[in-house]
Each structure stands twice: as C-alpha cells, then as structure tokens.
Design an enzyme around this catalytic site. Structure first.
Site, PDB file in Angstrom:
ATOM      1  N   HIS A  35     -20.132   1.908  -2.585  1.00 23.17           N
ATOM      2  CA  HIS A  35     -20.563   1.937  -1.183  1.00 23.17           C
ATOM      3  C   HIS A  35     -22.092   1.967  -1.115  1.00 23.17           C
ATOM      4  O   HIS A  35     -22.700   1.333  -0.249  1.00 23.17           O
ATOM      5  CB  HIS A  35     -20.039   3.197  -0.481  1.00 23.17           C
ATOM      6  N   GLU A 146     -16.485  -7.170  -3.163  1.00 21.38           N
ATOM      7  CA  GLU A 146     -15.535  -8.142  -3.737  1.00 21.38           C
ATOM      8  C   GLU A 146     -14.374  -7.459  -4.446  1.00 21.38           C
ATOM      9  O   GLU A 146     -13.403  -8.109  -4.795  1.00 21.38           O
ATOM     10  CB  GLU A 146     -16.267  -9.064  -4.733  1.00 21.38           C
ATOM     11  N   SER A 183     -14.119   3.120  -7.267  1.00 20.11           N
ATOM     12  CA  SER A 183     -13.139   3.231  -6.188  1.00 20.11           C
ATOM     13  C   SER A 183     -12.987   4.705  -5.841  1.00 20.11           C
ATOM     14  O   SER A 183     -13.049   5.568  -6.727  1.00 20.11           O
ATOM     15  CB  SER A 183     -11.791   2.681  -6.669  1.00 20.11           C
ATOM     16  N   ARG A 185     -10.382   6.144  -5.119  1.00 21.56           N
ATOM     17  CA  ARG A 185      -9.144   6.644  -5.724  1.00 21.56           C
ATOM     18  C   ARG A 185      -9.346   7.093  -7.182  1.00 21.56           C
ATOM     19  O   ARG A 185      -8.542   7.854  -7.704  1.00 21.56           O
ATOM     20  CB  ARG A 185      -8.042   5.593  -5.673  1.00 21.56           C
TER      21      ARG A 185
END
Ligand code: PAF
Length: 252
Positions: A35, A146, A183, A185
């Site tokens: 991010h 992406e 990520s 997660r």
C-alpha cells in the site's frame, strides 16, 4: 492529514479541493509496504493524496474471512501520515450501503473465472464499492496493485465502460526479499508459513507449465485452488495454514 468518518463532511471538503489534481488509493486497511508504494506513487504524481480505509463486507464470500480480516486503524493512520497522505476517508458500512446491498454492479459472465468463480460475489462487491468510492473521491488517478490482477482488470474496464473521469493506474506488486507478494493476509501466517508461502512466486516464475507449478506447490503442502494462464499472466490461488494466497507473474 485529515481523517473523515462522515461522508457529508468529506464531500464538502472534496468540493473545496476543486481544481487540484487528486490521487486516490482505496484500501481495506492493515496497511503494508505494498500500500505504501501506491501512496508514494500518488504522492509523486498528484497535488492531493486521498486514501480510503474500508473493509468492504460485500466482497467477502466467506463470513469468517471477513471476521478475521486484520483491522489496525491506529498504525495505518500513523503510516499514512508518514507517507504524506492528505485526506483519509474511514466510512462506516451503514454510510457506504445506506440501503443495504440493494444496487450492485455485475461483471460480464466471461469474467466469472478464477477469483470470479472461486469467490462468488467477489467481483460484484469490488466493482460496487470501487464505483461508490470513485464517485465520492472524483480523483484524477487511482492506484491499484497488480497483485490483485483480476481486480485491476475489472476496475479498469469498469472505469472505461462507465466513462469515469478517473485514470486507473496499475502499480507493480511489492515483494518481500523472499519473493512473497505483500498482503494483509500474510500477517496470519507463522514464520515458517511465510517462508513456504514464498514458494508460490517461485513456482509461478520458474515452472515450465501450470501442471509443474501445481506439483511444486502441492509438494510444499499447499492446497492449490487454481493455476491458469490468461491475459498474458500466470495466475494462482493457494491455501496455506488456513490463509488464502494469490499471486501472478507475466508469462507467454
Ligand atoms: O484491494 C483492496 O484492498 C480492495 O479490494 C479494494 C480495492 C479497496 C475494494 O474494497
């Protein structure tokens, strides 16, 4: 940096920014360097950087995935402040869906493959929330990673199809040294799991074909959901330690 929970107040603020170039990064929080790179890209190319943090219920097909999704608002805001974001929108679900999930966007049936097939409702939820956010922010450019390749494709097509004024900017996947795609997660993986998870990128990049990549991952104990070549990419989703990982690399 200003933080907006109330959408009327945000929209008044947005009107006061008329004439300035605006870059936008939509997120679900639990921010990481991936991010960070999107915010930096926006910072470099726009006068005003807007970030949204909203864990969007309509894109989760698995209620336990929604419950377990990491929520880390205080460190997220500290990170955004450091990166030089100007405006952060943190709306409630009640404000984003004032009439519930009553009106939604539908992808073309041909797009209901991969994420669209394995996560029923995911693409609808993403298109619907991104349309709402793009209309609230009216950015000149919006940055998408992406890593979520199908999301990026769908949002790009949606922006063109609906004549939205926002340019969708595709940004490269940010990886850990091991190759693991960043990520939110990943935070749920054990240290050993994190190492194993990096095999996903290696298998996608080095295997001669999808069958060989699948074999490599299954040998690592990963449960492969799909590995396919489409749109000039080799894309995969796999489960490890109860965490769903996705990644893709250019191919063909
Ligand atoms: O990629 C994400 O974090 C989400 O899918 C998005 C684009 C913020 C929509 O909720």
């Amino acid at each position: 940096m200003r933080v907006w929970e109330n959408l009327d107040e945000w929209q008044a603020r947005r009107r006061s920014l008329e004439g300035r170039s605006i870059g936008f990064v939509p997120t679900m929080g639990a921010l990481h360097q991936g991010h960070g790179s999107l915010v930096e890209r926006c910072r470099a190319e726009n006068e005003i950087v807007v970030v949204s943090i909203f864990v969007n219920p309509s894109q989760f097909n698995d209620p336990s995935d929604l419950d377990r999704y990491p929520r880390t608002l205080a460190p997220d805001l500290a990170m955004l402040e450091k990166l030089g974001a100007d405006e952060v929108i943190v709306p409630s679900a009640a404000d984003m869906y004032p009439n519930g999930y009553s009106i939604r966007l539908e992808p073309h049936p041909d797009d209901l493959v991969l994420e669209g097939a394995y996560r029923p409702g995911f693409l609808q939820g993403v298109m619907t929330i991104v349309m709402k956010l793009l209309n609230l922010v009216r950015a000149h450019r919006a940055c998408f990673g992406e890593k979520d390749y199908q999301q990026l494709r769908t949002v790009t097509a949606m922006a063109q199809e609906f004549f939205l004024p926002t340019v969708i900017v595709a940004c490269p996947t940010v990886r850990e040294k091991s190759g693991l795609a960043m990520s939110s997660r990943n935070a749920r993986l054990s240290p050993g799991g994190r190492e194993k998870a990096a095999r996903l990128f290696h298998a996608l990049s080095t295997a001669n074909d999808c069958a060989e990549a699948r074999d490599m991952l299954e040998k690592q104990g990963m449960e492969v959901e799909y590995i396919e070549e489409r749109w000039g990419r080799r894309l995969a989703a796999a489960h490890l330690e109860g965490v769903r990982l996705i990644d893709n690399v250019p191919c063909c």
